[in-house]
Scaffold this active site. Structure first.
Site, PDB file in Angstrom:
ATOM      1  N   GLY A 200       0.884  -1.250  -0.065  1.00 17.03           N
ATOM      2  CA  GLY A 200       0.080   0.076   0.066  1.00 17.03           C
ATOM      3  C   GLY A 200       0.813   1.329  -0.078  1.00 17.03           C
ATOM      4  N   GLY A 201       0.139   2.219   0.222  1.00 13.01           N
ATOM      5  CA  GLY A 201       0.748   3.743   0.165  1.00 13.01           C
ATOM      6  C   GLY A 201       0.014   5.052  -0.306  1.00 13.01           C
ATOM      7  CB  ALA A 202      -1.881   6.995   0.155  1.00 13.96           C
ATOM      8  CD  GLN A 271      -1.363  -2.251   4.119  1.00 13.41           C
ATOM      9  OE1 GLN A 271      -0.397  -1.786   3.325  1.00 13.41           O
ATOM     10  NE2 GLN A 271      -1.856  -1.540   4.912  1.00 13.41           N
ATOM     11  CB  SER A 272      -3.659   0.050   2.445  1.00  8.53           C
ATOM     12  OG  SER A 272      -4.166   1.479   2.510  1.00  8.53           O
ATOM     13  CB  ALA A 273      -3.384   2.138  -2.007  1.00  7.65           C
ATOM     14  CG  ASP A 374      -8.126   0.984   8.382  1.00  3.95           C
ATOM     15  OD1 ASP A 374      -7.469   2.220   8.556  1.00  3.95           O
ATOM     16  OD2 ASP A 374      -7.756   0.351   7.680  1.00  3.95           O
TER      17      ASP A 374
END
Length: 416
Positions: A200-202, A271-273, A374
């Site tokens: 991830g990392g937006a 994960q995430s983005a 979250d």
């Protein structure tokens, strides 16, 4: 050298010739070297009738103590000169120091308003660029959080850079940042299950090294991990990220056997983005295989299970939330290539399309994890009612214990 002849008159001599001559011998020691008459010796003239006349020097020879007196007075004079020069030098240094302080004070007074003005202009520029007060505060909070985690970062960083079981920056494509890191298990007795992990990392700061902790933990459990890197915004937009992730997955599916992995046991994780990007790549690949067009270099049938960690799968529910959190609408829509592309990059919305039932049927089992605490991507941003029909959804409190539970669950699934 010719003698200098001077006429003199001697009253004691009674001769017809009253004139005698004085010879000055330049070989005598003079008092002053440039005065030939200072000290002389009378000698007779070469004339016959001349008488030697004893005449005392016109100037007496200087006593020896005169030189001493002159030397001492000269030394005293030199000391006075040095004293005066020293006092003048100290005075000048003091004046110069005072002048420098005054000059520095003037420079500070002049620079203070200019610095304030530049700071205000810089903040206004950041605001026009979409980086506002909330972004700055989030960045500072992230810096403090990273500082507290720094000891753990050192341990993971040392493992990442110096472990012989980490193969870094393996090229999988022609585009910039088409690289992946491969974490090898300790044991090499037979093919190992493989996890293709998208970090991830937006969509802005994603990097393959963010998965080093996961790679270390799973490799110690005899599972191979491939952390896939991809282009971030503004280097690329959402379609570029999905394309890079798809090429990385293709490399894992087709080349992992060369590194000791089992091509029949490949698991996809994000994960995430990265969870959102991996889900988009998986759905897009299923649509291609269902006959909707496009060439394929890997198959969704090669993926045993998809694991999504804290991902966002419905962008329509996230636009306003991200805007309130500092990822402003203009930037987010630029990443997603405009508002008209939100549906295309919302996997939850795509799989509900009745025209894509064939593509949805090709999808592998899906397991989603999300934390109730979250704040990056809220757990209630997805439609649980529909997702429960499609996959296994787990809503957990965000903690380290949940991460360990996930590892145990994944290990069991890999063994099966």
């Amino acid at each position: 050298m010719p003698s200098h002849i001077l006429p003199v008159t001697n009253p004691n001599l009674h001769s017809s010739k009253q004139h005698s001559y004085l010879r000055i011998d330049p070989t005598t020691m003079p008092l002053k070297q440039d005065d030939p008459i200072a000290s002389t010796r009378l000698v007779s003239s070469p004339f016959e009738d001349e008488t030697i006349i004893s005449v005392r020097p016109l100037l007496s020879r200087t006593p020896s103590f005169a030189g001493t007196t002159t030397t001492s007075s000269s030394a005293s004079y030199q000391q006075r000169r040095r004293r005066v020069a020293s006092e003048n030098s100290l005075s000048s240094l003091s004046d110069e120091s005072i002048g420098q302080r005054q000059s520095l004070a003037r420079e500070v007074d002049r620079a203070a308003p200019e610095t304030f003005l530049l700071t205000r202009l810089g903040l206004k520029l950041l605001r026009y660029m979409g980086v506002g007060y909330r972004w700055i505060m989030r960045f500072l909070a992230l810096g403090c959080y990273s500082l507290m985690l720094f000891p753990g970062f050192i341990q993971v960083g040392y493992y990442y850079f110096f472990s012989g079981r980490v193969l870094r920056s393996i090229v999988y494509g022609d585009q910039p940042r088409n690289r992946l890191d491969l974490y090898l298990p300790k044991n090499t007795d037979g093919p190992k299950p493989v996890v293709a992990f998208v970090t991830g990392g937006a969509w802005i700061i994603g990097y393959k090294a963010w998965g080093s902790l996961l790679g270390q933990q799973l490799s110690e459990r005899d599972i191979m991990v491939a952390c896939i890197d991809y282009r971030n915004y503004p280097q690329g937009t959402m379609s570029d990220m999905v394309e890079d992730a798809s090429e990385g997955i293709s490399f894992v599916c087709n080349k992992v056997a060369e590194y000791g992995g089992d091509p029949n046991r490949v698991y996809l994780m994000g994960q995430s983005a990265g969870g959102h990007i991996a889900a988009c790549a998986l759905v897009e690949q299923a649509i291609k295989e269902a006959g909707e067009g496009g060439s394929t270099t890997w198959s969704v049938l090669q993926i045993k299970t998809y694991f999504g960690l804290s991902g966002g799968y419905n962008l329509f529910n996230l636009v306003d939330y991200f805007h309130s959190r500092g990822l402003y609408r203009s930037i987010f829509l630029s990443i997603m290539e405009g508002e008209e592309s939100l549906r295309r990059f919302s996997p939850e919305v795509i799989v509900q399309d009745p025209n894509l039932k064939k593509a949805v049927s090709l999808l592998p089992p899906i397991v989603l994890f999300h934390g109730t605490a979250d704040y990056s991507i809220p757990a209630d941003s997805r439609s649980d009612s529909y997702l429960k029909k499609l996959c296994f959804a787990y809503t957990l409190s965000l903690s380290l214990s949940n991460f360990l539970i996930f590892l145990i669950l994944f290990t069991r699934l890999a063994e099966a």
